[in-house]
Design a protein around this motif. Structure first.
Motif, PDB file in Angstrom:
ATOM      1  N   LEU A  77      44.206 -10.259 -70.265  1.00 33.19           N
ATOM      2  CA  LEU A  77      45.080 -10.141 -69.110  1.00 33.19           C
ATOM      3  C   LEU A  77      46.493  -9.860 -69.593  1.00 33.19           C
ATOM      4  N   GLU A  78      47.090  -8.781 -69.090  1.00 34.03           N
ATOM      5  CA  GLU A  78      48.443  -8.431 -69.506  1.00 34.03           C
ATOM      6  C   GLU A  78      49.420  -9.490 -69.013  1.00 34.03           C
ATOM      7  N   ASP A  79      50.212  -9.995 -69.920  1.00 38.37           N
ATOM      8  CA  ASP A  79      51.180 -11.058 -69.644  1.00 38.37           C
ATOM      9  C   ASP A  79      52.484 -10.409 -69.181  1.00 38.37           C
ATOM     10  N   VAL A  80      52.568 -10.165 -67.886  1.00 36.08           N
ATOM     11  CA  VAL A  80      53.736  -9.481 -67.332  1.00 36.08           C
ATOM     12  C   VAL A  80      54.494 -10.400 -66.381  1.00 36.08           C
ATOM     13  N   GLY A  81      55.696 -10.016 -66.115  1.00 39.28           N
ATOM     14  CA  GLY A  81      56.517 -10.731 -65.148  1.00 39.28           C
ATOM     15  C   GLY A  81      57.360  -9.711 -64.403  1.00 39.28           C
ATOM     16  N   PRO A  82      58.111 -10.168 -63.422  1.00 40.23           N
ATOM     17  CA  PRO A  82      58.934  -9.237 -62.661  1.00 40.23           C
ATOM     18  C   PRO A  82      60.030  -8.620 -63.532  1.00 40.23           C
ATOM     19  N   MET A  83      60.396  -7.412 -63.188  1.00 42.12           N
ATOM     20  CA  MET A  83      61.481  -6.720 -63.871  1.00 42.12           C
ATOM     21  C   MET A  83      62.804  -7.121 -63.211  1.00 42.12           C
ATOM     22  N   PRO A  84      63.916  -6.986 -63.932  1.00 42.32           N
ATOM     23  CA  PRO A  84      65.206  -7.411 -63.382  1.00 42.32           C
ATOM     24  C   PRO A  84      65.570  -6.772 -62.035  1.00 42.32           C
ATOM     25  N   ASN A  85      65.150  -5.556 -61.800  1.00 47.31           N
ATOM     26  CA  ASN A  85      65.507  -4.869 -60.554  1.00 47.31           C
ATOM     27  C   ASN A  85      64.476  -5.033 -59.445  1.00 47.31           C
ATOM     28  N   ASP A  86      63.406  -5.795 -59.693  1.00 45.76           N
ATOM     29  CA  ASP A  86      62.393  -6.024 -58.666  1.00 45.76           C
ATOM     30  C   ASP A  86      62.968  -6.903 -57.556  1.00 45.76           C
ATOM     31  N   GLY A  87      62.599  -6.596 -56.356  1.00 43.53           N
ATOM     32  CA  GLY A  87      63.018  -7.408 -55.223  1.00 43.53           C
ATOM     33  C   GLY A  87      62.157  -8.648 -55.092  1.00 43.53           C
ATOM     34  N   ALA A  88      62.547  -9.514 -54.170  1.00 41.44           N
ATOM     35  CA  ALA A  88      61.833 -10.782 -53.974  1.00 41.44           C
ATOM     36  C   ALA A  88      60.389 -10.557 -53.541  1.00 41.44           C
ATOM     37  N   VAL A  89      60.168  -9.633 -52.602  1.00 37.44           N
ATOM     38  CA  VAL A  89      58.805  -9.383 -52.111  1.00 37.44           C
ATOM     39  C   VAL A  89      57.942  -8.817 -53.231  1.00 37.44           C
ATOM     40  N   GLN A  90      58.482  -7.885 -53.986  1.00 32.32           N
ATOM     41  CA  GLN A  90      57.728  -7.291 -55.086  1.00 32.32           C
ATOM     42  C   GLN A  90      57.389  -8.352 -56.142  1.00 32.32           C
ATOM     43  N   SER A  91      58.345  -9.199 -56.475  1.00 34.42           N
ATOM     44  CA  SER A  91      58.107 -10.263 -57.455  1.00 34.42           C
ATOM     45  C   SER A  91      57.058 -11.244 -56.954  1.00 34.42           C
ATOM     46  N   PHE A  92      57.146 -11.611 -55.681  1.00 34.26           N
ATOM     47  CA  PHE A  92      56.171 -12.532 -55.099  1.00 34.26           C
ATOM     48  C   PHE A  92      54.769 -11.925 -55.135  1.00 34.26           C
ATOM     49  N   ASN A  93      54.654 -10.659 -54.760  1.00 35.29           N
ATOM     50  CA  ASN A  93      53.347  -9.997 -54.746  1.00 35.29           C
ATOM     51  C   ASN A  93      52.755  -9.890 -56.148  1.00 35.29           C
ATOM     52  N   LEU A  94      53.603  -9.637 -57.147  1.00 38.13           N
ATOM     53  CA  LEU A  94      53.123  -9.595 -58.529  1.00 38.13           C
ATOM     54  C   LEU A  94      52.567 -10.960 -58.928  1.00 38.13           C
ATOM     55  N   GLY A  95      53.319 -12.014 -58.619  1.00 40.60           N
ATOM     56  CA  GLY A  95      52.861 -13.369 -58.942  1.00 40.60           C
ATOM     57  C   GLY A  95      51.582 -13.739 -58.209  1.00 40.60           C
ATOM     58  N   ARG A  96      51.496 -13.338 -56.952  1.00 40.15           N
ATOM     59  CA  ARG A  96      50.286 -13.614 -56.165  1.00 40.15           C
ATOM     60  C   ARG A  96      49.070 -12.938 -56.811  1.00 40.15           C
TER      61      ARG A  96
ATOM     62  N   ALA B 288      34.747 -17.236 -62.372  1.00 45.73           N
ATOM     63  CA  ALA B 288      33.639 -16.597 -63.091  1.00 45.73           C
ATOM     64  C   ALA B 288      33.311 -17.338 -64.388  1.00 45.73           C
ATOM     65  N   GLY B 289      34.098 -18.370 -64.699  1.00 42.61           N
ATOM     66  CA  GLY B 289      33.850 -19.145 -65.911  1.00 42.61           C
ATOM     67  C   GLY B 289      34.226 -18.421 -67.178  1.00 42.61           C
ATOM     68  N   LEU B 290      35.217 -17.531 -67.091  1.00 46.60           N
ATOM     69  CA  LEU B 290      35.583 -16.706 -68.240  1.00 46.60           C
ATOM     70  C   LEU B 290      36.796 -17.232 -68.982  1.00 46.60           C
ATOM     71  N   ALA B 291      36.696 -17.196 -70.289  1.00 45.79           N
ATOM     72  CA  ALA B 291      37.874 -17.414 -71.118  1.00 45.79           C
ATOM     73  C   ALA B 291      38.670 -16.112 -71.097  1.00 45.79           C
ATOM     74  N   TYR B 292      39.969 -16.226 -71.241  1.00 49.87           N
ATOM     75  CA  TYR B 292      40.784 -15.019 -71.289  1.00 49.87           C
ATOM     76  C   TYR B 292      41.956 -15.221 -72.223  1.00 49.87           C
ATOM     77  N   THR B 293      42.489 -14.114 -72.689  1.00 54.49           N
ATOM     78  CA  THR B 293      43.631 -14.097 -73.586  1.00 54.49           C
ATOM     79  C   THR B 293      44.741 -13.297 -72.937  1.00 54.49           C
ATOM     80  N   MET B 294      45.946 -13.854 -72.971  1.00 56.16           N
ATOM     81  CA  MET B 294      47.120 -13.156 -72.455  1.00 56.16           C
ATOM     82  C   MET B 294      47.635 -12.224 -73.552  1.00 56.16           C
ATOM     83  N   VAL B 295      48.006 -11.007 -73.163  1.00 54.51           N
ATOM     84  CA  VAL B 295      48.497 -10.014 -74.111  1.00 54.51           C
ATOM     85  C   VAL B 295      49.816  -9.456 -73.593  1.00 54.51           C
TER      86      VAL B 295
END
Length: 148
Positions: free
Chosen positions: A47-66, A78-85
């Protein structure tokens, strides 16, 4: 993706369109994603370890987190192990920069039989997901030259 880097299947995340105010928004369907993963006997996810970009708005940041949280929940269901990248790590290891077209081109080069899945500009997410899986598989199996 198999242990040896063969691409098995390319799919978009399962989504639905819902009415929000005057418009429509696309939403992930985590239960369908979890069922898909269980049916395919997936053993590990990256799973790509991403976060909001500095210019992202509140709605866009919230939707990314959701969406991120729903994907994590589907993996747990699904009972899966995962690795953040981190994007900087997998892109560096595959000699890629910020240009998403380069990711599409690399995916077409690595998996010519699936090139149609990466042909459109909007298929950059598919290409990057496949490349993240390749990166993760290579790291898990100690392959030094998986980026060639």
């Amino acid at each position: 993706m198999t242990d040896d880097g063969h691409l098995v299947e390319v799919r978009d995340l399962p989504t639905v369109k819902i009415k929000v105010g005057e418009g429509k928004r696309t939403r992930l369907v985590p239960s369908v994603l979890a069922a898909f993963l269980r049916e395919r006997s997936v053993v590990h996810a990256f799973l790509e370890d991403v976060g909001p970009m500095p210019n992202d708005g509140a709605v866009q940041s919230f939707n990314l987190g959701r969406s991120f949280g729903q994907i994590e929940g589907a993996l747990a269901a699904a009972g899966l192990a995962y690795t953040m990248v981190r994007p900087q790590v997998w892109k560096r290891d595959l000699s890629l920069g910020r240009d998403k077209s380069a990711s599409r081109a690399r995916a077409c080069q690595l998996w010519p039989g699936a090139a149609a899945s990466f042909a459109r500009v909007k298929d950059d997410g598919r290409a990057e997901a496949a490349l993240i899986a390749l990166h993760g598989s290579g790291r898990m199996h100690g392959l030094a030259a998986f980026a060639a």
